[in-house]
Enzyme design. Structure first.
Site, short mmCIF file in Angstrom:
data_model
loop_
_atom_site.label_atom_id
_atom_site.label_comp_id
_atom_site.label_asym_id
_atom_site.label_seq_id
_atom_site.Cartn_x
_atom_site.Cartn_y
_atom_site.Cartn_z
N MET A 109 66.76 47.52 33.41
CA MET A 109 66.24 48.87 33.28
C MET A 109 65.08 48.86 32.29
O MET A 109 64.36 47.89 32.21
CB MET A 109 67.35 49.84 32.88
N CYS A 110 64.93 49.89 31.48
CA CYS A 110 63.78 49.99 30.58
C CYS A 110 64.17 50.81 29.36
O CYS A 110 65.28 51.30 29.24
CB CYS A 110 62.59 50.65 31.29
N ARG A 111 63.22 50.96 28.46
CA ARG A 111 63.30 51.90 27.34
C ARG A 111 61.97 52.65 27.33
O ARG A 111 60.91 52.05 27.57
CB ARG A 111 63.47 51.19 26.00
N ASN A 125 63.24 55.05 33.46
CA ASN A 125 64.29 54.17 32.94
C ASN A 125 65.44 54.28 33.92
O ASN A 125 66.14 55.29 33.96
CB ASN A 125 64.72 54.61 31.54
#
Length: 275
Positions: free
Chosen positions: A1-3, A118
């Site tokens: 995923m991401c931030r 995200n």
């Protein structure tokens, strides 16, 4: 995923928003605390967008790199030389099967808008193709079918769920002619999230959108926190310092934030999102 992280307030150094605090966005790239099963590290690139005024018009500039954020000297040597009153940054953990390249890194921009995801859209090619077809039927009734024609999905900067989501979202923003963007953006985010979840219920959808004056976000199976004061507003996947004013945003929420304003509305469960 991401931030990801969004800021609106007094002018700040763009690079500082990536490195600010003991748990900065840069630190979250290699030591995230709350990925909720969505990966371990965010080493597949990063990007940052900032707003500036040029010839009496507000424009968005951005910098992206497919390398890990901690390897790029521009973060401390170049980006701190730039100032803006609004910043949107993201670090990326690529979903298996998606490319690791500059064009796949958020933020994605168009006009005065900047966007980050995200999360992940399950079976994204089929899902977003179905969503585009669904939107096309509605848009044709409004005389705006071209915004969702299948060929428009080829405008995505990269073969990823996030880049394709952005094509759909900016189409929704363009079809709504409301005078007040404070009404337009939340409606577009809600409609997109509802359509995606109707076709792919297991998707994780923390969307972040900014226009240089305010921020909007959704929480759907990922973390988000807010720090809002009389002078500035920050939305961030994880708090970057120990300021006690950080508020954890509940899951299944739609958020609007600007200085001296934070609104958090619950989102209905998937079966109630679309008729």
């Amino acid at each position: 995923m991401c931030r990801h992280l969004g800021y609106v307030g007094p002018p700040v150094r763009v690079g500082d928003m990536l490195t600010l605090g003991t748990h900065s966005l840069r630190t979250q790239a290699w030591a995230p605390r709350d990925m909720r099963g969505g990966g371990v590290i965010n080493a597949d690139g990063f990007g940052v967008a900032w707003w500036r005024e040029v010839d009496d018009a507000i424009t968005v500039s951005r910098y992206r790199n497919p390398a890990p954020i901690w390897t790029d000297p521009a973060v401390e040597e170049v980006l701190p030389q730039l100032e803006s009153w609004a910043v949107l940054g993201a670090v990326r953990s690529a979903t298996v099967g998606m490319p690791v390249e500059r064009s796949a890194c958020a933020p994605f921009t168009h006009g005065r808008w900047a966007f980050s995801l995200n999360g992940v859209v399950r079976d994204w090619r089929r899902t977003l193709g179905a969503v585009a077809a669904e939107f096309l039927g509605t848009a044709e009734e409004l005389g705006a079918g071209g915004l969702f024609a299948p060929a428009r999905l080829l405008e995505a900067e990269a073969a990823t769920d996030a880049a394709t989501l952005w094509v759909l979202l900016r189409g929704l923003l363009a079809t709504d002619h409301a005078d007040d963007d404070r009404a337009t953006a939340p409606a577009a985010l809600h409609l997109l999230l509802a359509a995606v979840l109707a076709h792919a219920p297991g998707s994780r959808l923390n969307l972040l959108l900014g226009d240089g004056a305010q921020l909007w976000a959704t929480t759907w199976d990922h973390a988000l926190s807010a720090l809002v004061t009389d002078t500035f507003a920050i939305l961030c996947s994880e708090p970057f310092d120990n300021d006690p004013r950080w508020q954890s945003i509940p899951d299944r929420s739609l958020v609007t934030a600007r200085p001296n304003h934070l609104a958090v509305e619950p989102l209905p469960e998937p079966e109630r999102l679309v008729s």
